[in-house]
Enzyme design. Structure first.
Site, PDB file in Angstrom:
ATOM      1  N   GLU A 393       0.840  -1.194   0.000  1.00 36.52           N
ATOM      2  CA  GLU A 393       0.000   0.000   0.000  1.00 36.52           C
ATOM      3  C   GLU A 393       0.879   1.249   0.000  1.00 36.52           C
ATOM      4  O   GLU A 393       1.752   1.412   0.861  1.00 36.52           O
ATOM      5  CB  GLU A 393      -0.897  -0.005   1.243  1.00 36.52           C
ATOM      6  CG  GLU A 393      -1.836  -1.194   1.306  1.00 36.52           C
ATOM      7  CD  GLU A 393      -2.334  -1.465   2.709  1.00 36.52           C
ATOM      8  OE1 GLU A 393      -2.254  -0.545   3.549  1.00 36.52           O
ATOM      9  OE2 GLU A 393      -2.786  -2.590   2.974  1.00 36.52           O
ATOM     10  N   LEU A 422      -5.786  -2.091  -0.981  1.00 36.06           N
ATOM     11  CA  LEU A 422      -5.580  -2.139   0.463  1.00 36.06           C
ATOM     12  C   LEU A 422      -6.099  -3.477   0.992  1.00 36.06           C
ATOM     13  O   LEU A 422      -7.247  -3.612   1.386  1.00 36.06           O
ATOM     14  CB  LEU A 422      -6.303  -0.965   1.137  1.00 36.06           C
ATOM     15  CG  LEU A 422      -5.874  -0.565   2.548  1.00 36.06           C
ATOM     16  CD1 LEU A 422      -6.345   0.842   2.865  1.00 36.06           C
ATOM     17  CD2 LEU A 422      -6.390  -1.540   3.595  1.00 36.06           C
ATOM     18  N   GLU A 424      -4.001  -6.703   3.046  1.00 36.35           N
ATOM     19  CA  GLU A 424      -2.726  -7.319   3.430  1.00 36.35           C
ATOM     20  C   GLU A 424      -2.656  -8.784   3.030  1.00 36.35           C
ATOM     21  O   GLU A 424      -1.598  -9.274   2.618  1.00 36.35           O
ATOM     22  CB  GLU A 424      -2.494  -7.155   4.935  1.00 36.35           C
ATOM     23  CG  GLU A 424      -2.183  -5.731   5.370  1.00 36.35           C
ATOM     24  CD  GLU A 424      -3.415  -4.828   5.440  1.00 36.35           C
ATOM     25  OE1 GLU A 424      -3.261  -3.594   5.508  1.00 36.35           O
ATOM     26  OE2 GLU A 424      -4.546  -5.384   5.430  1.00 36.35           O
ATOM     27  N   GLN A 446       2.141  -1.902   5.675  1.00 37.03           N
ATOM     28  CA  GLN A 446       2.321  -0.486   5.994  1.00 37.03           C
ATOM     29  C   GLN A 446       2.669  -0.238   7.456  1.00 37.03           C
ATOM     30  O   GLN A 446       3.517   0.599   7.771  1.00 37.03           O
ATOM     31  CB  GLN A 446       1.045   0.271   5.623  1.00 37.03           C
ATOM     32  CG  GLN A 446       1.211   1.771   5.600  1.00 37.03           C
ATOM     33  CD  GLN A 446      -0.022   2.443   5.028  1.00 37.03           C
ATOM     34  OE1 GLN A 446      -1.003   2.635   5.730  1.00 37.03           O
ATOM     35  NE2 GLN A 446       0.031   2.777   3.749  1.00 37.03           N
ATOM     36  N   PHE A 447       2.020  -0.961   8.369  1.00 35.04           N
ATOM     37  CA  PHE A 447       2.337  -0.873   9.797  1.00 35.04           C
ATOM     38  C   PHE A 447       2.269  -2.268  10.400  1.00 35.04           C
ATOM     39  O   PHE A 447       1.505  -3.139   9.935  1.00 35.04           O
ATOM     40  CB  PHE A 447       1.362   0.048  10.533  1.00 35.04           C
ATOM     41  CG  PHE A 447       1.760   1.490  10.551  1.00 35.04           C
ATOM     42  CD1 PHE A 447       2.622   1.987  11.519  1.00 35.04           C
ATOM     43  CD2 PHE A 447       1.277   2.358   9.586  1.00 35.04           C
ATOM     44  CE1 PHE A 447       2.991   3.324  11.531  1.00 35.04           C
ATOM     45  CE2 PHE A 447       1.631   3.696   9.586  1.00 35.04           C
ATOM     46  CZ  PHE A 447       2.496   4.182  10.574  1.00 35.04           C
ATOM     47  N   HIS A 493      -0.639   0.904  15.642  1.00 33.19           N
ATOM     48  CA  HIS A 493       0.514   1.354  14.869  1.00 33.19           C
ATOM     49  C   HIS A 493       1.826   1.143  15.626  1.00 33.19           C
ATOM     50  O   HIS A 493       2.869   1.658  15.214  1.00 33.19           O
ATOM     51  CB  HIS A 493       0.391   2.849  14.524  1.00 33.19           C
ATOM     52  CG  HIS A 493      -0.679   3.155  13.526  1.00 33.19           C
ATOM     53  ND1 HIS A 493      -2.008   3.058  13.812  1.00 33.19           N
ATOM     54  CD2 HIS A 493      -0.602   3.574  12.233  1.00 33.19           C
ATOM     55  CE1 HIS A 493      -2.722   3.409  12.755  1.00 33.19           C
ATOM     56  NE2 HIS A 493      -1.889   3.716  11.775  1.00 33.19           N
TER      57      HIS A 493
END
Length: 686
Positions: A393, A422, A424, A446-447, A493
């Site tokens: 992403e 988007l 995973e 992304q995180f 996050h």
């Protein structure tokens, strides 16, 4: 619904132009599949194979579709595609070996151009999409077809796979065998849609519904879809309306959810009877009694060969898990053998990994922070390996949220640096398929806290594919993600998920702590033929610079680094805790050794045990929760190996068994230098 033959064998659609020989071939393959299926069912009832999923009734859908492919096309099956496997030339002993539960070195995907039998429902669909993408990227005209049932269309991976395929316009054919039931759940309780085929529209491509009891209609629909995909017109979803006459599997009782009347109504639509009647109408009857007898005899011969084949030794339980077996896994095998009174061994020296020591190249260096070092490693990987793609992403236009992939899309183009949808699970699943097609994908999550939707793909497939394929499958996939807390991020996050992945077989888990290690270990991860989870401590991305070699280099996976030598106590840690551990060690009047694991699986027992044997004291520091973490594993190993060498109890400084607090009070959940220093002083005075 597309139909060529009615139940009486009469043409009701356009004649597809197949010759009598073609029709005889289709009939023989269907008859062979049915005979095999009935024999396999009998073998299960005799206790000679395990639970088995019969296919009877679905032969028309399977044979009609399989024959529409070229020999060089690929197939990703679910678990009921025995007819497809036989039609593609797979020997019966290979097919039966899976259901007998014996390791079968003949099951090599490249040999049959077919993925492995897939039990987690729908999870093979993203693999097929990634495989098709990589084939197109390599300039090949391969079409990739994947099979699944109506129940699979409720899974997230169905959505992920079709959505990625629609966006990427990959050369895929998605073949749904809608047999009306997902075990006992009827189609009406599976979806509110009028059909599976209509779902294709939402993904931007065509959906076709075909009479799955009509092998000629299936052949027409699949041939059209395959030709469209090969032309570059994108994927097609085919829904074949079919029926399984038997149970979902031999452990199932279908009388609990359907009645005899329903089954008999579908029996009247039998695909073998339909084609037989058509051949009779064309004055070209076929006697397949011998085909059925030969197939049953062949299956009996295959099962006897499997029963006579000696089973592998105990070493086979760990062999094929990795390209080379980590020494700690080999030692687990030897301990089990000793515990059973068996001779120790079974693995050759060349099968066991022995990491080398660090070696850095001579030549120019320049100051880099960790983020810059990672970017340099990714750039080198893309330059050195044309089969490498970066996907995730926001990795393209903006270079990722931490700008690690910044500039890569400009340098290598959007086909190799892909801004994905988007999802995973789709990112990791398609990356695995790319690897199956010869790629070396680097997938970015992304995180850290967003990786869990991809857990099934990572644990069920990425880590196990080599083992399941008996060493015939390489899955050189790197899954990168920022990891850990300390940057005052919102919830989800700031996770540190390394223990989850260290526990999963077949994965390598790396956590660098310096720019040099970040570059060298990422380069090694890309070149590894084993899948790597690469966790990047986000608190260290821009924490400082050090001189990093400009030339390409790799660092050994599985080798720790002594960051600070000492004789009075040992601190073992990794990632974002390394600088804090060094600061704490330097703040007290003692000689404290600090070991940076760098690879948390397989971790470097040799370096850790040698240090603790010398110092007699051990402090373990990890940011994530305490229970069942990396620190616990090391503590247990040290206690087993060096209990009498310890001069004080092992001490752990770990995060709470709770989520990371909201960022306004994040420090309440963080480990700081004072906490490590206090634990160290206590250890030294105990």
């Amino acid at each position: 619904m597309l139909r060529v033959l009615d139940p009486n064998g009469r043409l009701v659609g356009d004649d597809p132009g197949l010759t009598i020989d073609d029709l005889h071939t289709i009939y023989r393959l269907m008859a062979r599949a049915r005979a095999f299926d009935r024999k396999a069912l009998s073998l299960q009832r005799q206790g000679r194979i395990g639970t088995y999923p019969p296919l009877e009734g679905q032969e028309g859908a399977q044979i009609g579709s399989a024959l529409a492919l070229r020999p060089d096309d690929w197939i990703y099956p679910s678990y009921r595609e025995h007819g497809v496997q036989l039609a593609r030339g797979m020997p019966m002993d290979v097919v039966l070996g899976y259901w007998k539960g014996v390791p079968n070195p003949a099951w090599a995907p490249d040999r049959w151009r077919m993925g492995l039998t897939t039990v987690p429902i729908a999870s093979q669909i993203p693999h097929a999409v990634g495989h098709a993408y990589q084939e197109r990227l390599a300039g090949r005209s391969t079409v990739v077809m994947t099979y699944f049932g109506d129940g699979a269309t409720s899974e997230g991976d169905f959505h992920a796979g079709l959505n990625f395929a629609g966006v990427w316009k990959t050369p895929n054919v998605f073949f749904c065998q809608n047999n009306s039931y997902a075990i006992s759940v009827p189609f009406a309780q599976q979806t509110a849609a009028s059909s599976i085929a209509v779902k294709a529209k939402a993904y931007g491509f065509e959906g076709v519904q075909v009479d799955g009891m009509d092998p000629l209609a299936v052949w027409v629909a699949t041939t059209t879809a395959v030709e469209s995909a090969r032309r570059g017109d994108g994927p097609t979803l085919i829904e074949a309306i079919t029926y399984r006459y038997g149970p979902h599997a031999t452990a199932d009782d279908p009388t609990l959810y359907r009645d005899v009347t329903e089954v008999e109504a579908w029996r009247a639509l039998d695909p073998l009877d339909r084609l037989r009647r058509h051949l009779e109408l064309r004055q070209a009857p076929i006697d397949v009694t011998s085909v059925a007898d030969e197939a049953a005899d062949e299956a009996e011969e295959a099962i006897r060969a499997l029963e006579d084949r000696p089973l592998p030794d105990r070493a086979d339980a760990v062999r094929h898990t990795y390209t080379r077996i980590p020494s700690l896994l080999a030692d687990q095998l030897y301990a089990a053998q000793r515990g059973r009174g068996e001779p120790e061994g079974g693995l050759e020296d060349h099968e066991i990994a022995e990491p080398e020591r660090d070696s850095l190249p001579d030549g120019s260096r320049r100051p880099m922070n960790m983020a810059e070092a990672l970017t340099a490693a990714l750039t080198e990987a893309m330059e050195r390996h044309p089969e490498t793609v970066v996907l995730g992403e926001d990795v393209g236009r903006v270079g990722g949220v931490f700008r690690i992939t910044e500039g890569l899309q400009d340098a290598f183009g959007p086909d190799r640096v892909i801004d994905t949808p988007l999802n995973e699970s789709g990112i990791v699943g398609t990356a695995l398929g790319m690897a199956m097609a010869g790629g070396r994908p680097i997938a970015e999550i992304q995180f850290d806290g967003f990786v869990y939707p991809a857990f099934d793909q990572i644990v069920s497939h990425l880590g196990r594919m080599r083992y399941r394929g008996r060493g015939t499958v390489d899955v050189p996939v790197v899954v990168r993600m920022p990891s850990g807390a300390g940057i005052r991020a919102h919830e989800h996050h700031s996770d540190s998920p390394e223990a989850f992945f260290a526990h999963a077989p077949g994965l390598i888990v790396i956590v660098p702590s310096t720019p040099v290690d970040a570059k060298g270990l990422l380069a090694a991860a890309v070149e590894s033929n084993d899948p790597v989870i690469f966790l990047e401590p986000k608190v260290l991305y821009r924490a400082g610079r050090s001189d990093v070699p400009i030339d390409h280099f790799t660092l050994p996976i599985g080798r720790a680094r002594i960051r600070r030598p000492g004789d009075d106590a040992t601190i073992v840690t990794y990632g974002g805790m390394v600088p804090k551990a060094i600061t704490a060690a330097e703040s007290i009047d003692a000689s404290v050794e600090v070991i940076d694991l760098r690879t948390v699986f397989p971790w470097d027992r040799e370096t850790v045990l040698a240090s603790v044997a010398r110092t007699g004291r051990l402090l373990l520091v990890q940011e994530p929760p305490r229970t069942a973490g990396i620190a616990a594993e090391i503590a247990a190993t040290v206690a087993e190996e060096l209990l009498y060498a310890l001069e004080a109890p092992i001490v752990r400084v770990c995060g709470f068994d709770a989520p990371m607090p909201h960022f306004a009070v994040e420090e309440h959940g963080l480990i700081d230098t004072t906490q490590i220093e206090t634990a160290l002083r206590s250890l030294l005075t105990d």
